[in-house]
Design a protein around this motif. Structure first.
Motif, mmCIF file in Angstrom:
data_model
loop_
_atom_site.group_PDB
_atom_site.id
_atom_site.type_symbol
_atom_site.label_atom_id
_atom_site.label_comp_id
_atom_site.label_asym_id
_atom_site.label_seq_id
_atom_site.Cartn_x
_atom_site.Cartn_y
_atom_site.Cartn_z
ATOM 1 N N LEU A 217 0.845 -1.191 0.000
ATOM 2 C CA LEU A 217 0.000 0.000 0.000
ATOM 3 C C LEU A 217 0.879 1.240 0.000
ATOM 4 O O LEU A 217 1.903 1.272 0.690
ATOM 5 C CB LEU A 217 -0.883 0.052 1.252
ATOM 6 N N GLU A 218 0.492 2.251 -0.761
ATOM 7 C CA GLU A 218 1.040 3.574 -0.502
ATOM 8 C C GLU A 218 0.450 4.035 0.827
ATOM 9 O O GLU A 218 -0.768 4.008 1.011
ATOM 10 C CB GLU A 218 0.638 4.541 -1.608
ATOM 11 N N THR A 219 1.297 4.462 1.748
ATOM 12 C CA THR A 219 0.799 4.869 3.058
ATOM 13 C C THR A 219 -0.292 5.914 2.906
ATOM 14 O O THR A 219 -1.362 5.814 3.515
ATOM 15 C CB THR A 219 1.955 5.419 3.914
ATOM 16 N N ILE A 220 -0.028 6.940 2.104
ATOM 17 C CA ILE A 220 -1.059 7.835 1.587
ATOM 18 C C ILE A 220 -0.919 7.803 0.070
ATOM 19 O O ILE A 220 0.111 8.218 -0.459
ATOM 20 C CB ILE A 220 -0.902 9.276 2.110
ATOM 21 N N VAL A 249 4.139 -4.178 3.064
ATOM 22 C CA VAL A 249 5.043 -3.251 2.383
ATOM 23 C C VAL A 249 4.342 -1.902 2.286
ATOM 24 O O VAL A 249 3.246 -1.811 1.719
ATOM 25 C CB VAL A 249 5.413 -3.740 0.970
ATOM 26 N N LEU A 250 4.948 -0.870 2.832
ATOM 27 C CA LEU A 250 4.434 0.491 2.655
ATOM 28 C C LEU A 250 5.309 1.221 1.644
ATOM 29 O O LEU A 250 6.533 1.257 1.790
ATOM 30 C CB LEU A 250 4.399 1.247 3.985
ATOM 31 N N ASP A 251 4.663 1.766 0.648
ATOM 32 C CA ASP A 251 5.338 2.528 -0.408
ATOM 33 C C ASP A 251 5.325 3.996 -0.001
ATOM 34 O O ASP A 251 4.270 4.643 0.007
ATOM 35 C CB ASP A 251 4.591 2.299 -1.728
ATOM 36 N N GLU A 252 6.506 4.508 0.352
ATOM 37 C CA GLU A 252 6.642 5.912 0.760
ATOM 38 C C GLU A 252 7.474 6.693 -0.257
ATOM 39 O O GLU A 252 8.078 7.706 0.069
ATOM 40 C CB GLU A 252 7.294 5.981 2.146
ATOM 41 N N VAL A 253 7.480 6.213 -1.503
ATOM 42 C CA VAL A 253 8.269 6.884 -2.535
ATOM 43 C C VAL A 253 7.847 8.339 -2.672
ATOM 44 O O VAL A 253 8.695 9.237 -2.766
ATOM 45 C CB VAL A 253 8.140 6.134 -3.877
ATOM 46 N N LEU A 275 8.603 -3.896 5.285
ATOM 47 C CA LEU A 275 9.467 -3.312 4.261
ATOM 48 C C LEU A 275 8.876 -1.958 3.894
ATOM 49 O O LEU A 275 7.649 -1.799 3.857
ATOM 50 C CB LEU A 275 9.518 -4.197 3.016
ATOM 51 N N MET A 276 9.735 -0.996 3.605
ATOM 52 C CA MET A 276 9.257 0.320 3.207
ATOM 53 C C MET A 276 10.108 0.831 2.055
ATOM 54 O O MET A 276 11.338 0.827 2.132
ATOM 55 C CB MET A 276 9.322 1.307 4.378
ATOM 56 N N THR A 277 9.457 1.231 0.976
ATOM 57 C CA THR A 277 10.185 1.754 -0.177
ATOM 58 C C THR A 277 10.250 3.275 -0.108
ATOM 59 O O THR A 277 9.342 3.927 0.408
ATOM 60 C CB THR A 277 9.526 1.330 -1.498
ATOM 61 N N PHE A 278 11.336 3.829 -0.655
ATOM 62 C CA PHE A 278 11.510 5.283 -0.690
ATOM 63 C C PHE A 278 12.271 5.660 -1.945
ATOM 64 O O PHE A 278 12.893 4.825 -2.608
ATOM 65 C CB PHE A 278 12.246 5.777 0.568
#
Length: 451
Positions: A217-220, A249-253, A275-278
């Motif tokens: 998910l995208e966090t927001i 998995v949170l997508d924080e890109v 896991l968190m993406t940036f």
């Protein structure tokens, strides 16, 4: 910096672009790219000397604006010292960037795998999740965007996925909460949250929990509409993942590195993913960089078992030096605090005031420097100003809105029936008010299409 007109140079840049550059997400003969002569702070300008206030932050990545002198100097210094080095070695810029990022990520996300951008960060996060669990499937929301590479575009929910979706990527989509356009017939945030979680658990049950490696998910959600989840939703997803042994998995890109007025959007919801993406804001996009922040449990999976993935430019010294400088600038200059403060005191109230006066505004939502304005033909029915995935004549109202904004000196972020207000995080109060005034003028054009 004062823009100096040079239309001849602009014409040459434009001609070379049209002759040789193949642009992303575009029908090549139907686009007319602006030739940009320069940029500084929250502004950029063309070769005719026209200056634009950038309410897009590039593609929501210039979190400290263009040409910040401290970051430019750090890149120059790193280039003089060590321009590049292979990723298998310990390099000061890489180590320090990883340390600074790990200090700010939530929970025990203390290991950093560097990529070149957000899409490959998503690719590697999902690979890690599948290898860690031994399961094949990934669940993702329809209203989402995760990148343009093969796996990332397949977990994406928006129409950019369609052309590449062969239904063989092991991806199952579900509806995440969005009260304004609820798929659950909800009337309150509490109902929307409860029904969205029930829907997700039902999806997990019918797909088979033992087949699902990850929920991403995208966090927001960003490009899909900047839809902050209702209270309790992300905590509920975390609980479902724990219940069924699924990696979260949170997508924080897009939402990460101060965009929401906190270092990461996850901080707003007190949720720690596995896991968190940036990418993007990690170094304001000055040199391409992304990554995956990895929990202790998943990192342990690869303690004595090789991780089967890598990139030639993983943790590139120039990119990492830019990240170190950017994070330090954000600390020294209170950039995250500025995003929170001016988002609450200027952007949010300003957009809500515009909503009261413009019948084309259906909803305003957001936080920090991360806002969306939903444009509609009819507030009662919530009919979008343009149809879903509109193009050509069907998209004329949004095209007219965008043209009016540019005429007023504002470069807007426009997607489907929305405009997003996503300026650099260190944009000043005066600049924000200038942008809101330009939006006011542009919304008057959108009002002409209201039924």
């Amino acid at each position: 910096m004062t823009p100096q007109p040079n239309p001849e140079a602009g014409a040459a840049v434009k001609a070379a672009d049209r002759a040789h550059v193949f642009h992303s997400w575009s029908a090549q003969e139907l686009i007319d790219p602006l030739a940009v002569a320069g940029a500084e702070g929250s502004y950029f300008w063309d070769y005719d000397g026209r200056r634009y206030l950038d309410f897009t932050s590039g593609l929501v990545y210039t979190n400290i604006g263009y040409q910040h002198p401290k970051v430019v100097a750090a890149i120059q210094e790193q280039a003089a010292r060590m321009t590049t080095f292979a990723p298998a070695f310990a390099v000061e810029a890489r180590s320090e960037a990883a340390r600074l990022i790990a200090e700010r990520t939530p929970g025990d996300l203390d290991k950093i795998f560097f990529t070149n951008g957000g899409a490959d960060a998503v690719e590697h996060a999902l690979r890690m999740a599948r290898l860690h669990t031994g399961r094949p499937k990934v669940l993702s929301a329809y209203r989402s965007y995760h990148g343009g590479t093969q796996q990332a575009v397949n977990v994406t929910g928006d129409p950019r996925r369609w052309a590449s979706d062969s239904a063989t990527a092991g991806v199952v989509h579900f509806w995440a909460p969005f009260l304004y356009r609820s798929r659950f017939y909800a009337e309150t945030e509490e109902q929307e949250c409860a029904r969205a979680l029930e829907h997700l658990e039902t999806t997990i049950a019918f797909e088979g929990p033992s087949t699902i490696a990850a929920v991403i998910l995208e966090t927001i959600p960003g490009t899909a509409g900047i839809m902050p989840p209702p209270p309790g939703y992300l905590a509920g997803v975390r609980a479902l993942c724990d219940k069924y042994g699924i990696v979260l998995v949170l997508d924080e890109v897009m939402a990460g590195f101060g965009r929401t007025g906190t270092w990461f959007a996850a901080d707003l919801y007190d949720v720690v993913p596995d896991l968190m993406t940036f990418a993007k804001g990690v170094n304001s996009g000055y040199v391409p960089l992304g990554g995956v922040a990895i929990s202790a449990e998943i990192a342990a999976t690869f303690a004595t078992r090789p991780y089967p993935g890598g990139l030639t430019y993983s943790g590139h010294p120039l990119a990492c030096a830019a990240a170190v400088a950017t994070i330090n600038v954000m600390e020294e200059e209170g950039v995250v605090e500025n995003a929170a403060s001016l988002g609450a005191s200027v952007v949010g109230p300003g957009l809500r005031e515009l909503a009261e006066r413009h019948p084309s505004v259906g909803e305003v939502r957001g936080t920090g420097m991360f806002w969306a304005v939903e444009l509609v033909r009819d507030r009662e029915t919530r009919e979008p100003l343009v149809p879903y995935n509109a193009s050509g004549e069907a998209n004329a109202p949004m095209a007219a809105f965008a043209a009016a904004a540019k005429k007023a000196g504002l470069w807007p972020f426009v997607n489907m029936n929305r405009t997003h207000v996503v300026p650099p995080l260190n944009t000043s109060e005066a600049e924000l008010k200038e942008g809101l005034a330009a939006l006011d003028a542009a919304l008057s054009v959108a009002d002409e299409y209201v039924r």
